[in-house]
Design an enzyme around this catalytic site. Structure first.
Site, PDB file in Angstrom:
ATOM      1  N   THR A   1       0.866  -1.172   0.000  1.00  0.00           N
ATOM      2  CA  THR A   1       0.000   0.000   0.000  1.00  0.00           C
ATOM      3  C   THR A   1       0.904   1.224   0.000  1.00  0.00           C
ATOM      4  O   THR A   1       2.129   1.088  -0.058  1.00  0.00           O
ATOM      5  CB  THR A   1      -0.869   0.034   1.282  1.00  0.00           C
ATOM      6  OG1 THR A   1       0.002   0.261   2.409  1.00  0.00           O
ATOM      7  CG2 THR A   1      -1.642  -1.268   1.473  1.00  0.00           C
TER       8      THR A   1
ATOM      9  N   SER B   1      -2.041   1.979   9.702  1.00  0.00           N
ATOM     10  CA  SER B   1      -1.439   2.319  10.994  1.00  0.00           C
ATOM     11  C   SER B   1      -1.490   3.801  11.377  1.00  0.00           C
ATOM     12  O   SER B   1      -0.984   4.159  12.429  1.00  0.00           O
ATOM     13  CB  SER B   1       0.031   1.864  10.982  1.00  0.00           C
ATOM     14  OG  SER B   1       0.778   2.667  10.082  1.00  0.00           O
TER      15      SER B   1
ATOM     16  N   THR C   1      -0.810  -2.342  19.457  1.00  0.00           N
ATOM     17  CA  THR C   1      -0.420  -1.011  19.908  1.00  0.00           C
ATOM     18  C   THR C   1      -0.923  -0.745  21.325  1.00  0.00           C
ATOM     19  O   THR C   1      -1.923  -1.339  21.762  1.00  0.00           O
ATOM     20  CB  THR C   1      -1.021   0.043  18.938  1.00  0.00           C
ATOM     21  OG1 THR C   1      -0.927   1.326  19.533  1.00  0.00           O
ATOM     22  CG2 THR C   1      -2.495  -0.218  18.660  1.00  0.00           C
ATOM     23  N   ASP C   2      -0.275   0.186  22.009  1.00  0.00           N
ATOM     24  CA  ASP C   2      -0.767   0.597  23.337  1.00  0.00           C
ATOM     25  C   ASP C   2      -2.043   1.433  23.219  1.00  0.00           C
ATOM     26  O   ASP C   2      -2.738   1.649  24.217  1.00  0.00           O
ATOM     27  CB  ASP C   2       0.313   1.384  24.109  1.00  0.00           C
ATOM     28  CG  ASP C   2       0.746   2.671  23.425  1.00  0.00           C
ATOM     29  OD1 ASP C   2       0.322   2.927  22.275  1.00  0.00           O
ATOM     30  OD2 ASP C   2       1.518   3.435  24.044  1.00  0.00           O
ATOM     31  N   GLU C   3      -2.371   1.869  21.993  1.00  0.00           N
ATOM     32  CA  GLU C   3      -3.534   2.757  21.842  1.00  0.00           C
ATOM     33  C   GLU C   3      -4.845   2.046  22.144  1.00  0.00           C
ATOM     34  O   GLU C   3      -5.861   2.691  22.405  1.00  0.00           O
ATOM     35  CB  GLU C   3      -3.558   3.367  20.435  1.00  0.00           C
ATOM     36  CG  GLU C   3      -2.299   4.170  20.172  1.00  0.00           C
ATOM     37  CD  GLU C   3      -2.342   5.026  18.919  1.00  0.00           C
ATOM     38  OE1 GLU C   3      -3.445   5.437  18.521  1.00  0.00           O
ATOM     39  OE2 GLU C   3      -1.270   5.275  18.346  1.00  0.00           O
TER      40      GLU C   3
ATOM     41  N   TYR D   1      -8.676   3.748  14.337  1.00  0.00           N
ATOM     42  CA  TYR D   1      -7.452   2.927  14.289  1.00  0.00           C
ATOM     43  C   TYR D   1      -7.366   2.018  15.508  1.00  0.00           C
ATOM     44  O   TYR D   1      -7.244   0.792  15.384  1.00  0.00           O
ATOM     45  CB  TYR D   1      -6.209   3.824  14.202  1.00  0.00           C
ATOM     46  CG  TYR D   1      -4.912   3.079  14.504  1.00  0.00           C
ATOM     47  CD1 TYR D   1      -4.469   2.043  13.680  1.00  0.00           C
ATOM     48  CD2 TYR D   1      -4.138   3.404  15.626  1.00  0.00           C
ATOM     49  CE1 TYR D   1      -3.290   1.347  13.966  1.00  0.00           C
ATOM     50  CE2 TYR D   1      -2.965   2.714  15.914  1.00  0.00           C
ATOM     51  CZ  TYR D   1      -2.544   1.686  15.084  1.00  0.00           C
ATOM     52  OH  TYR D   1      -1.386   1.001  15.363  1.00  0.00           O
TER      53      TYR D   1
ATOM     54  N   ALA E   1      -9.597   1.192  17.652  1.00  0.00           N
ATOM     55  CA  ALA E   1     -10.726   0.251  17.747  1.00  0.00           C
ATOM     56  C   ALA E   1     -10.495  -0.943  16.821  1.00  0.00           C
ATOM     57  O   ALA E   1     -10.795  -2.092  17.180  1.00  0.00           O
ATOM     58  CB  ALA E   1     -12.031   0.959  17.393  1.00  0.00           C
TER      59      ALA E   1
ATOM     60  N   LYS F   1      -7.593  -2.110  15.855  1.00  0.00           N
ATOM     61  CA  LYS F   1      -6.522  -2.937  16.437  1.00  0.00           C
ATOM     62  C   LYS F   1      -7.070  -3.721  17.635  1.00  0.00           C
ATOM     63  O   LYS F   1      -6.735  -4.887  17.825  1.00  0.00           O
ATOM     64  CB  LYS F   1      -5.333  -2.072  16.859  1.00  0.00           C
ATOM     65  CG  LYS F   1      -4.555  -1.443  15.721  1.00  0.00           C
ATOM     66  CD  LYS F   1      -3.892  -2.448  14.795  1.00  0.00           C
ATOM     67  CE  LYS F   1      -2.758  -3.201  15.433  1.00  0.00           C
ATOM     68  NZ  LYS F   1      -2.041  -4.056  14.428  1.00  0.00           N
TER      69      LYS F   1
ATOM     70  N   ASN G   1       4.683   4.252  20.829  1.00  0.00           N
ATOM     71  CA  ASN G   1       5.067   4.879  19.559  1.00  0.00           C
ATOM     72  C   ASN G   1       6.500   4.529  19.169  1.00  0.00           C
ATOM     73  O   ASN G   1       7.410   4.662  19.976  1.00  0.00           O
ATOM     74  CB  ASN G   1       5.004   6.413  19.692  1.00  0.00           C
ATOM     75  CG  ASN G   1       3.606   6.930  19.542  1.00  0.00           C
ATOM     76  OD1 ASN G   1       2.643   6.241  19.838  1.00  0.00           O
ATOM     77  ND2 ASN G   1       3.475   8.163  19.079  1.00  0.00           N
ATOM     78  N   ASN G   2       6.654   4.129  17.922  1.00  0.00           N
ATOM     79  CA  ASN G   2       7.990   3.824  17.403  1.00  0.00           C
ATOM     80  C   ASN G   2       8.531   4.992  16.596  1.00  0.00           C
ATOM     81  O   ASN G   2       7.755   5.785  16.043  1.00  0.00           O
ATOM     82  CB  ASN G   2       7.928   2.626  16.458  1.00  0.00           C
ATOM     83  CG  ASN G   2       7.749   1.280  17.163  1.00  0.00           C
ATOM     84  OD1 ASN G   2       8.207   0.270  16.666  1.00  0.00           O
ATOM     85  ND2 ASN G   2       7.096   1.264  18.299  1.00  0.00           N
TER      86      ASN G   2
ATOM     87  N   PRO H   1       3.731  21.481  11.996  1.00  0.00           N
ATOM     88  CA  PRO H   1       2.380  21.537  12.578  1.00  0.00           C
ATOM     89  C   PRO H   1       2.278  20.749  13.879  1.00  0.00           C
ATOM     90  O   PRO H   1       2.629  19.575  13.930  1.00  0.00           O
ATOM     91  CB  PRO H   1       1.506  20.903  11.488  1.00  0.00           C
ATOM     92  CG  PRO H   1       2.423  20.023  10.717  1.00  0.00           C
ATOM     93  CD  PRO H   1       3.814  20.571  10.845  1.00  0.00           C
TER      94      PRO H   1
ATOM     95  N   TYR I   1       5.671  -4.505  -9.879  1.00  0.00           N
ATOM     96  CA  TYR I   1       4.776  -5.452  -9.221  1.00  0.00           C
ATOM     97  C   TYR I   1       3.335  -5.368  -9.699  1.00  0.00           C
ATOM     98  O   TYR I   1       2.450  -5.943  -9.087  1.00  0.00           O
ATOM     99  CB  TYR I   1       4.832  -5.253  -7.699  1.00  0.00           C
ATOM    100  CG  TYR I   1       6.109  -5.802  -7.138  1.00  0.00           C
ATOM    101  CD1 TYR I   1       6.228  -7.156  -6.875  1.00  0.00           C
ATOM    102  CD2 TYR I   1       7.199  -4.980  -6.926  1.00  0.00           C
ATOM    103  CE1 TYR I   1       7.406  -7.690  -6.395  1.00  0.00           C
ATOM    104  CE2 TYR I   1       8.383  -5.500  -6.438  1.00  0.00           C
ATOM    105  CZ  TYR I   1       8.483  -6.850  -6.177  1.00  0.00           C
ATOM    106  OH  TYR I   1       9.644  -7.360  -5.699  1.00  0.00           O
TER     107      TYR I   1
END
Ligand SMILES: NC(=O)c1ccc[n+]([C@@H]2O[C@H](COP(=O)([O-])OP(=O)(O)OC[C@H]3O[C@@H](n4cnc5c(N)ncnc54)[C@H](O)[C@@H]3O)[C@@H](O)[C@H]2O)c1
Length: 376
Positions: free
Chosen positions: A60, A113, A157-159, A182, A184, A186, A211-212, A237, A373
Protein backbone atom coordinates in the site's frame (compact mmCIF):
# COMPACT_ATOMS: atom_id res chain seq x y z
CA UNK A 1 -3.77 -20.47 33.19
CA UNK A 2 -3.53 -17.87 30.50
CA UNK A 3 -1.51 -14.87 31.50
CA UNK A 4 -4.01 -12.70 29.68
CA UNK A 5 -5.66 -12.78 33.10
CA UNK A 6 -2.45 -12.44 35.10
CA UNK A 7 -1.44 -9.01 36.37
CA UNK A 8 1.88 -7.98 34.86
CA UNK A 9 3.60 -7.69 38.21
CA UNK A 10 2.42 -11.11 39.33
CA UNK A 11 3.21 -13.21 36.26
CA UNK A 12 5.92 -15.78 36.87
CA UNK A 13 8.40 -17.22 34.42
CA UNK A 14 6.76 -20.59 34.81
CA UNK A 15 3.40 -19.21 33.68
CA UNK A 16 4.57 -17.21 30.72
CA UNK A 17 7.69 -18.79 29.21
CA UNK A 18 7.65 -21.62 26.73
CA UNK A 19 10.32 -24.06 25.70
CA UNK A 20 12.30 -21.96 23.21
CA UNK A 21 10.53 -21.81 19.85
CA UNK A 22 12.87 -21.99 16.84
CA UNK A 23 10.72 -21.31 13.79
CA UNK A 24 11.96 -22.80 10.53
CA UNK A 25 9.96 -20.48 8.32
CA UNK A 26 8.37 -17.16 9.26
CA UNK A 27 5.54 -15.58 7.33
CA UNK A 28 6.03 -11.89 8.05
CA UNK A 29 3.04 -9.77 7.06
CA UNK A 30 3.67 -6.10 6.34
CA UNK A 31 7.42 -6.69 6.10
CA UNK A 32 7.85 -3.77 3.68
CA UNK A 33 6.44 -1.27 6.17
CA UNK A 34 8.27 0.65 8.85
CA UNK A 35 8.42 -1.84 11.73
CA UNK A 36 8.02 -5.00 9.62
CA UNK A 37 11.07 -4.05 7.52
CA UNK A 38 13.09 -3.47 10.69
CA UNK A 39 12.07 -6.96 11.83
CA UNK A 40 13.08 -8.50 8.48
CA UNK A 41 16.43 -6.66 8.44
CA UNK A 42 17.28 -7.53 12.04
CA UNK A 43 16.33 -11.19 11.66
CA UNK A 44 18.27 -11.66 8.45
CA UNK A 45 21.24 -9.96 10.10
CA UNK A 46 21.04 -12.12 13.23
CA UNK A 47 23.45 -15.08 13.06
CA UNK A 48 21.41 -16.82 15.76
CA UNK A 49 18.28 -16.82 13.59
CA UNK A 50 18.21 -19.47 10.87
CA UNK A 51 14.56 -19.08 9.89
CA UNK A 52 13.55 -18.55 6.29
CA UNK A 53 11.33 -15.51 5.78
CA UNK A 54 8.37 -15.08 3.47
CA UNK A 55 7.40 -11.42 3.39
CA UNK A 56 3.74 -10.90 2.44
CA UNK A 57 2.97 -7.27 1.81
CA UNK A 58 0.35 -5.57 -0.35
CA UNK A 59 2.63 -2.55 -0.89
CA UNK A 60 0.00 0.00 0.00
CA UNK A 61 1.15 3.62 0.17
CA UNK A 62 3.01 2.64 3.40
CA UNK A 63 4.82 -0.35 1.93
CA UNK A 64 8.13 0.31 0.25
CA UNK A 65 10.60 -2.31 -0.91
CA UNK A 66 13.32 0.34 -0.80
CA UNK A 67 13.11 -0.15 2.99
CA UNK A 68 14.74 -3.53 2.43
CA UNK A 69 17.19 -2.65 -0.35
CA UNK A 70 20.66 -3.95 0.46
CA UNK A 71 19.38 -6.17 3.28
CA UNK A 72 17.56 -9.02 1.57
CA UNK A 73 19.25 -9.72 -1.76
CA UNK A 74 21.83 -12.17 -0.48
CA UNK A 75 19.22 -14.06 1.54
CA UNK A 76 16.96 -14.09 -1.51
CA UNK A 77 19.71 -15.64 -3.66
CA UNK A 78 20.31 -18.22 -0.93
CA UNK A 79 16.60 -19.15 -0.91
CA UNK A 80 16.18 -17.79 2.62
CA UNK A 81 13.99 -14.81 1.76
CA UNK A 82 10.98 -14.48 -0.54
CA UNK A 83 8.81 -11.45 -1.19
CA UNK A 84 5.17 -11.89 -2.20
CA UNK A 85 2.98 -8.96 -3.07
CA UNK A 86 -0.43 -9.90 -1.78
CA UNK A 87 -3.27 -9.14 0.55
CA UNK A 88 -3.62 -10.58 4.05
CA UNK A 89 -7.39 -10.53 3.49
CA UNK A 90 -6.91 -13.23 0.85
CA UNK A 91 -7.27 -16.28 3.07
CA UNK A 92 -6.56 -18.73 0.25
CA UNK A 93 -3.29 -16.95 -0.51
CA UNK A 94 -2.22 -16.98 3.14
CA UNK A 95 -3.08 -20.68 3.38
CA UNK A 96 -1.19 -21.46 0.19
CA UNK A 97 1.92 -19.59 1.36
CA UNK A 98 1.86 -21.38 4.71
CA UNK A 99 1.61 -24.75 2.98
CA UNK A 100 4.05 -24.07 0.11
CA UNK A 101 6.81 -22.67 2.29
CA UNK A 102 6.30 -24.84 5.37
CA UNK A 103 5.55 -21.78 7.49
CA UNK A 104 5.46 -22.62 11.20
CA UNK A 105 5.13 -19.08 12.55
CA UNK A 106 3.31 -15.96 11.33
CA UNK A 107 4.53 -12.59 12.60
CA UNK A 108 1.70 -10.22 11.81
CA UNK A 109 2.62 -6.55 11.33
CA UNK A 110 0.44 -5.67 8.31
CA UNK A 111 -2.08 -2.98 9.13
CA UNK A 112 -3.35 0.44 8.33
CA UNK A 113 -1.44 2.32 10.99
CA UNK A 114 -2.00 6.06 10.83
CA UNK A 115 -4.59 7.47 13.28
CA UNK A 116 -5.27 10.59 11.20
CA UNK A 117 -6.07 8.49 8.14
CA UNK A 118 -8.43 6.38 10.26
CA UNK A 119 -10.36 9.50 11.21
CA UNK A 120 -10.74 10.59 7.58
CA UNK A 121 -11.40 7.11 6.18
CA UNK A 122 -12.07 4.34 8.72
CA UNK A 123 -13.17 1.67 6.23
CA UNK A 124 -9.66 0.60 5.19
CA UNK A 125 -8.79 0.18 8.87
CA UNK A 126 -11.69 -2.15 9.54
CA UNK A 127 -11.05 -4.12 6.36
CA UNK A 128 -7.29 -4.50 6.78
CA UNK A 129 -6.88 -4.64 10.54
CA UNK A 130 -10.00 -6.60 11.44
CA UNK A 131 -10.84 -8.64 8.34
CA UNK A 132 -7.15 -9.11 7.48
CA UNK A 133 -6.40 -10.53 10.91
CA UNK A 134 -9.55 -12.64 10.69
CA UNK A 135 -8.37 -14.11 7.35
CA UNK A 136 -4.97 -14.98 8.84
CA UNK A 137 -6.60 -16.64 11.83
CA UNK A 138 -8.90 -18.62 9.54
CA UNK A 139 -5.96 -19.70 7.39
CA UNK A 140 -4.11 -20.93 10.48
CA UNK A 141 -7.22 -22.64 11.80
CA UNK A 142 -7.70 -24.40 8.50
CA UNK A 143 -4.05 -25.61 8.52
CA UNK A 144 -4.54 -26.82 12.08
CA UNK A 145 -7.47 -28.93 10.92
CA UNK A 146 -5.00 -30.80 8.67
CA UNK A 147 -2.65 -31.43 11.59
CA UNK A 148 -0.23 -28.53 10.99
CA UNK A 149 0.15 -26.08 13.85
CA UNK A 150 1.32 -22.57 13.04
CA UNK A 151 2.13 -20.08 15.80
CA UNK A 152 0.81 -16.53 15.36
CA UNK A 153 2.43 -13.48 16.89
CA UNK A 154 0.14 -10.48 16.58
CA UNK A 155 1.72 -7.03 16.73
CA UNK A 156 -0.50 -4.42 18.34
CA UNK A 157 -0.42 -1.01 19.91
CA UNK A 158 -0.77 0.60 23.34
CA UNK A 159 -3.53 2.76 21.84
CA UNK A 160 -6.05 -0.05 22.48
CA UNK A 161 -5.90 0.88 26.18
CA UNK A 162 -7.30 4.38 25.65
CA UNK A 163 -6.05 7.57 27.24
CA UNK A 164 -4.44 8.09 30.66
CA UNK A 165 -4.65 11.02 33.03
CA UNK A 166 -1.53 12.63 34.45
CA UNK A 167 -0.47 9.46 36.26
CA UNK A 168 -0.58 5.70 35.87
CA UNK A 169 0.61 3.20 33.27
CA UNK A 170 -0.91 0.63 30.95
CA UNK A 171 -0.21 -2.92 32.07
CA UNK A 172 -1.07 -6.09 30.16
CA UNK A 173 -4.33 -6.41 32.09
CA UNK A 174 -5.54 -2.83 31.62
CA UNK A 175 -9.08 -2.89 30.22
CA UNK A 176 -9.35 -2.01 26.54
CA UNK A 177 -10.83 1.41 25.80
CA UNK A 178 -10.02 2.27 22.19
CA UNK A 179 -11.02 5.76 21.14
CA UNK A 180 -10.10 6.17 17.46
CA UNK A 181 -11.10 4.03 14.48
CA UNK A 182 -7.45 2.93 14.29
CA UNK A 183 -7.24 1.79 17.91
CA UNK A 184 -10.73 0.25 17.75
CA UNK A 185 -9.71 -1.79 14.70
CA UNK A 186 -6.52 -2.94 16.44
CA UNK A 187 -8.49 -3.76 19.60
CA UNK A 188 -10.93 -5.82 17.54
CA UNK A 189 -8.05 -7.73 15.98
CA UNK A 190 -6.48 -8.36 19.41
CA UNK A 191 -9.81 -9.72 20.67
CA UNK A 192 -10.10 -12.01 17.65
CA UNK A 193 -6.60 -13.39 18.24
CA UNK A 194 -7.38 -14.15 21.87
CA UNK A 195 -10.76 -15.63 20.97
CA UNK A 196 -9.21 -17.97 18.39
CA UNK A 197 -6.61 -19.09 20.93
CA UNK A 198 -9.32 -19.78 23.49
CA UNK A 199 -11.93 -21.31 21.20
CA UNK A 200 -9.88 -23.22 18.64
CA UNK A 201 -6.66 -23.80 20.59
CA UNK A 202 -4.48 -21.77 18.23
CA UNK A 203 -1.02 -20.97 19.53
CA UNK A 204 -0.82 -17.18 19.72
CA UNK A 205 1.15 -14.42 21.41
CA UNK A 206 0.48 -10.70 21.38
CA UNK A 207 2.45 -7.52 22.00
CA UNK A 208 1.22 -3.97 22.55
CA UNK A 209 3.85 -1.36 21.88
CA UNK A 210 4.14 2.39 22.31
CA UNK A 211 5.07 4.88 19.56
CA UNK A 212 7.99 3.82 17.40
CA UNK A 213 10.49 6.02 15.60
CA UNK A 214 13.61 5.44 13.54
CA UNK A 215 14.84 4.92 9.97
CA UNK A 216 12.36 4.28 7.14
CA UNK A 217 9.33 5.64 9.00
CA UNK A 218 6.79 7.01 6.55
CA UNK A 219 7.03 10.81 6.74
CA UNK A 220 3.41 11.32 7.73
CA UNK A 221 4.23 10.31 11.32
CA UNK A 222 5.37 12.94 13.81
CA UNK A 223 9.15 12.51 13.96
CA UNK A 224 9.99 11.91 10.27
CA UNK A 225 7.49 14.59 9.23
CA UNK A 226 9.12 17.14 11.51
CA UNK A 227 12.65 16.23 10.39
CA UNK A 228 11.70 16.46 6.71
CA UNK A 229 9.88 19.77 7.22
CA UNK A 230 12.84 21.21 9.17
CA UNK A 231 15.15 20.29 6.30
CA UNK A 232 12.79 21.82 3.73
CA UNK A 233 11.98 24.93 5.80
CA UNK A 234 8.29 24.03 5.94
CA UNK A 235 5.81 24.61 8.79
CA UNK A 236 6.05 22.25 11.77
CA UNK A 237 2.38 21.54 12.58
CA UNK A 238 1.62 20.76 16.24
CA UNK A 239 -1.82 19.53 17.24
CA UNK A 240 -3.70 21.54 19.90
CA UNK A 241 -1.47 22.78 22.73
CA UNK A 242 1.30 20.25 22.04
CA UNK A 243 0.94 18.81 25.54
CA UNK A 244 -0.18 15.31 24.48
CA UNK A 245 2.17 12.71 25.94
CA UNK A 246 3.53 9.69 24.11
CA UNK A 247 6.11 7.07 25.02
CA UNK A 248 8.76 6.58 22.33
CA UNK A 249 10.73 3.50 21.36
CA UNK A 250 13.41 3.05 18.71
CA UNK A 251 12.06 0.72 16.04
CA UNK A 252 14.84 -1.92 16.14
CA UNK A 253 14.26 -2.30 19.88
CA UNK A 254 10.62 -3.12 19.15
CA UNK A 255 11.70 -5.65 16.51
CA UNK A 256 13.96 -7.34 19.10
CA UNK A 257 11.12 -7.42 21.62
CA UNK A 258 8.84 -9.11 19.08
CA UNK A 259 11.51 -11.72 18.34
CA UNK A 260 11.98 -12.47 22.04
CA UNK A 261 8.25 -12.99 22.44
CA UNK A 262 8.09 -15.13 19.29
CA UNK A 263 10.88 -17.39 20.47
CA UNK A 264 10.33 -17.52 24.24
CA UNK A 265 6.78 -16.67 25.27
CA UNK A 266 4.13 -19.23 26.12
CA UNK A 267 1.00 -19.42 23.97
CA UNK A 268 -1.78 -17.22 25.28
CA UNK A 269 0.54 -14.55 26.67
CA UNK A 270 0.61 -10.86 25.90
CA UNK A 271 3.41 -8.37 26.43
CA UNK A 272 3.61 -4.62 26.75
CA UNK A 273 6.58 -3.00 25.05
CA UNK A 274 7.69 0.58 25.60
CA UNK A 275 10.64 2.89 25.94
CA UNK A 276 10.01 4.23 29.45
CA UNK A 277 10.37 7.51 27.71
CA UNK A 278 7.31 9.71 28.05
CA UNK A 279 7.41 13.06 26.29
CA UNK A 280 5.04 15.88 25.53
CA UNK A 281 4.88 16.41 21.78
CA UNK A 282 6.11 19.98 22.07
CA UNK A 283 9.08 19.00 24.25
CA UNK A 284 9.95 16.30 21.76
CA UNK A 285 9.87 18.82 18.95
CA UNK A 286 12.21 21.17 20.81
CA UNK A 287 14.67 18.33 21.36
CA UNK A 288 14.38 17.25 17.74
CA UNK A 289 14.97 20.78 16.47
CA UNK A 290 18.18 20.98 18.51
CA UNK A 291 19.46 17.76 16.93
CA UNK A 292 18.47 18.70 13.36
CA UNK A 293 19.94 22.18 13.75
CA UNK A 294 23.27 20.79 14.97
CA UNK A 295 23.54 17.94 12.48
CA UNK A 296 22.26 19.83 9.44
CA UNK A 297 23.90 23.17 10.28
CA UNK A 298 20.59 25.04 10.56
CA UNK A 299 19.67 27.99 12.75
CA UNK A 300 17.64 26.61 15.70
CA UNK A 301 15.77 29.90 16.15
CA UNK A 302 14.63 29.79 12.52
CA UNK A 303 13.45 26.19 12.98
CA UNK A 304 11.55 27.13 16.15
CA UNK A 305 9.90 29.88 14.10
CA UNK A 306 8.39 27.17 11.87
CA UNK A 307 6.32 25.70 14.73
CA UNK A 308 2.64 26.19 13.92
CA UNK A 309 -0.17 25.17 16.27
CA UNK A 310 -3.05 23.60 14.33
CA UNK A 311 -6.58 22.52 15.28
CA UNK A 312 -6.43 19.46 17.49
CA UNK A 313 -7.10 15.98 16.11
CA UNK A 314 -10.69 14.94 16.97
CA UNK A 315 -10.73 12.73 20.06
CA UNK A 316 -6.97 13.17 20.52
CA UNK A 317 -5.85 10.89 23.38
CA UNK A 318 -4.00 12.89 26.01
CA UNK A 319 -1.47 10.49 27.41
CA UNK A 320 -0.18 6.99 26.74
CA UNK A 321 2.36 5.37 29.03
CA UNK A 322 3.43 1.75 29.05
CA UNK A 323 4.60 -0.35 31.96
CA UNK A 324 6.96 -2.78 30.23
CA UNK A 325 8.14 -4.38 33.48
CA UNK A 326 6.91 -7.83 32.51
CA UNK A 327 8.98 -8.18 29.32
CA UNK A 328 11.99 -6.67 31.08
CA UNK A 329 11.74 -8.95 34.08
CA UNK A 330 10.71 -12.21 32.45
CA UNK A 331 12.27 -12.06 29.00
CA UNK A 332 15.27 -9.88 29.88
CA UNK A 333 14.37 -7.37 27.19
CA UNK A 334 15.80 -3.88 27.39
CA UNK A 335 15.92 -1.22 24.67
CA UNK A 336 19.42 -0.68 23.28
CA UNK A 337 18.72 2.95 22.38
CA UNK A 338 17.91 5.74 24.80
CA UNK A 339 15.82 8.51 23.30
CA UNK A 340 18.65 11.02 22.85
CA UNK A 341 20.82 8.43 21.05
CA UNK A 342 17.94 7.11 18.97
CA UNK A 343 16.99 10.61 17.87
CA UNK A 344 20.60 11.39 16.88
CA UNK A 345 20.70 8.17 14.87
CA UNK A 346 17.36 8.86 13.19
CA UNK A 347 18.37 12.37 12.11
CA UNK A 348 21.77 11.10 10.93
CA UNK A 349 20.02 8.38 8.91
CA UNK A 350 17.64 10.93 7.39
CA UNK A 351 20.47 13.21 6.32
CA UNK A 352 22.30 10.27 4.75
CA UNK A 353 19.12 9.06 3.01
CA UNK A 354 17.61 12.21 1.60
CA UNK A 355 16.92 10.34 -1.66
CA UNK A 356 14.64 7.89 0.20
CA UNK A 357 12.68 10.74 1.79
CA UNK A 358 12.48 12.67 -1.48
CA UNK A 359 11.21 9.63 -3.38
CA UNK A 360 8.55 8.98 -0.74
CA UNK A 361 7.51 12.62 -0.46
CA UNK A 362 7.32 13.06 -4.23
CA UNK A 363 5.54 9.73 -4.78
CA UNK A 364 8.35 8.47 -7.06
CA UNK A 365 8.66 5.25 -5.00
CA UNK A 366 5.19 4.26 -6.20
CA UNK A 367 6.14 4.35 -9.87
CA UNK A 368 8.89 1.79 -9.27
CA UNK A 369 6.57 -0.47 -7.27
CA UNK A 370 3.77 -0.25 -9.81
CA UNK A 371 6.17 -0.93 -12.69
CA UNK A 372 7.74 -3.96 -11.00
CA UNK A 373 4.78 -5.45 -9.22
CA UNK A 374 1.77 -4.48 -11.30
CA UNK A 375 0.98 -8.03 -12.30
CA UNK A 376 1.80 -9.90 -9.09
N1 LIG B 1 4.20 2.75 14.16
C1 LIG B 1 4.03 2.65 15.46
O1 LIG B 1 4.44 3.54 16.23
C2 LIG B 1 3.37 1.42 16.04
C3 LIG B 1 3.35 1.27 17.43
C4 LIG B 1 2.77 0.10 17.97
C5 LIG B 1 2.24 -0.85 17.13
N2 LIG B 1 2.26 -0.67 15.78
C6 LIG B 1 1.71 -1.74 14.94
O2 LIG B 1 2.82 -2.31 14.25
C7 LIG B 1 2.41 -2.77 12.96
C8 LIG B 1 3.30 -2.15 11.90
O3 LIG B 1 3.21 -0.73 11.98
P1 LIG B 1 4.04 0.20 10.99
O4 LIG B 1 4.19 1.51 11.64
O5 LIG B 1 5.22 -0.53 10.48
O6 LIG B 1 2.99 0.34 9.81
P2 LIG B 1 3.22 0.81 8.31
O7 LIG B 1 1.98 1.56 7.95
O8 LIG B 1 4.54 1.48 8.16
O9 LIG B 1 3.31 -0.54 7.49
C9 LIG B 1 2.20 -1.36 7.27
C10 LIG B 1 2.57 -2.37 6.20
O10 LIG B 1 1.47 -3.25 6.01
C11 LIG B 1 1.24 -3.39 4.62
N3 LIG B 1 -0.18 -3.71 4.40
C12 LIG B 1 -1.25 -2.88 4.62
N4 LIG B 1 -2.38 -3.49 4.28
C13 LIG B 1 -2.05 -4.75 3.87
C14 LIG B 1 -2.78 -5.86 3.41
N5 LIG B 1 -4.11 -5.81 3.29
N6 LIG B 1 -2.12 -6.99 3.07
C15 LIG B 1 -0.77 -7.05 3.17
N7 LIG B 1 -0.01 -6.01 3.59
C16 LIG B 1 -0.64 -4.87 3.94
C17 LIG B 1 1.65 -2.07 4.02
O11 LIG B 1 1.94 -2.19 2.64
C18 LIG B 1 2.88 -1.73 4.85
O12 LIG B 1 4.04 -2.30 4.30
C19 LIG B 1 0.94 -2.38 12.83
O13 LIG B 1 0.17 -3.50 13.13
C20 LIG B 1 0.73 -1.30 13.87
O14 LIG B 1 -0.58 -1.29 14.35
C21 LIG B 1 2.80 0.44 15.23
Amino acid sequence: MSDVDTPAHAATAQQVLAAPRAPRCLLVTGGAGFIGSSFVRTRLGDPACAARIVNLDLLTYAGNLENLAGSVEEAERAGRYTFVRGDIRDQALVERLIEQHGVDCVVHFAAESHVDRSIHGPRDFIETNVLGTFAILEAIRSRRATGHDVHLHHVSTDEVFGSLGATGFFVETTAYDPRSPYSASKAASDHLVRAYAHTYGLSTTLSNCSNNYGPYQFPEKLIPLMIANCLEGKALPVYGDGQNVRDWLYVDDHAEAVWLVVTRAAPGTSWNVGGRNEMKNLDLLHELIAVVARQAGKDPAALHGLITFVKDRPGHDRRYAIDCGKIERLLGWAPRHDFAGGLEETVRWTLANRAWIDRVRSGAYREWIDRNYATR
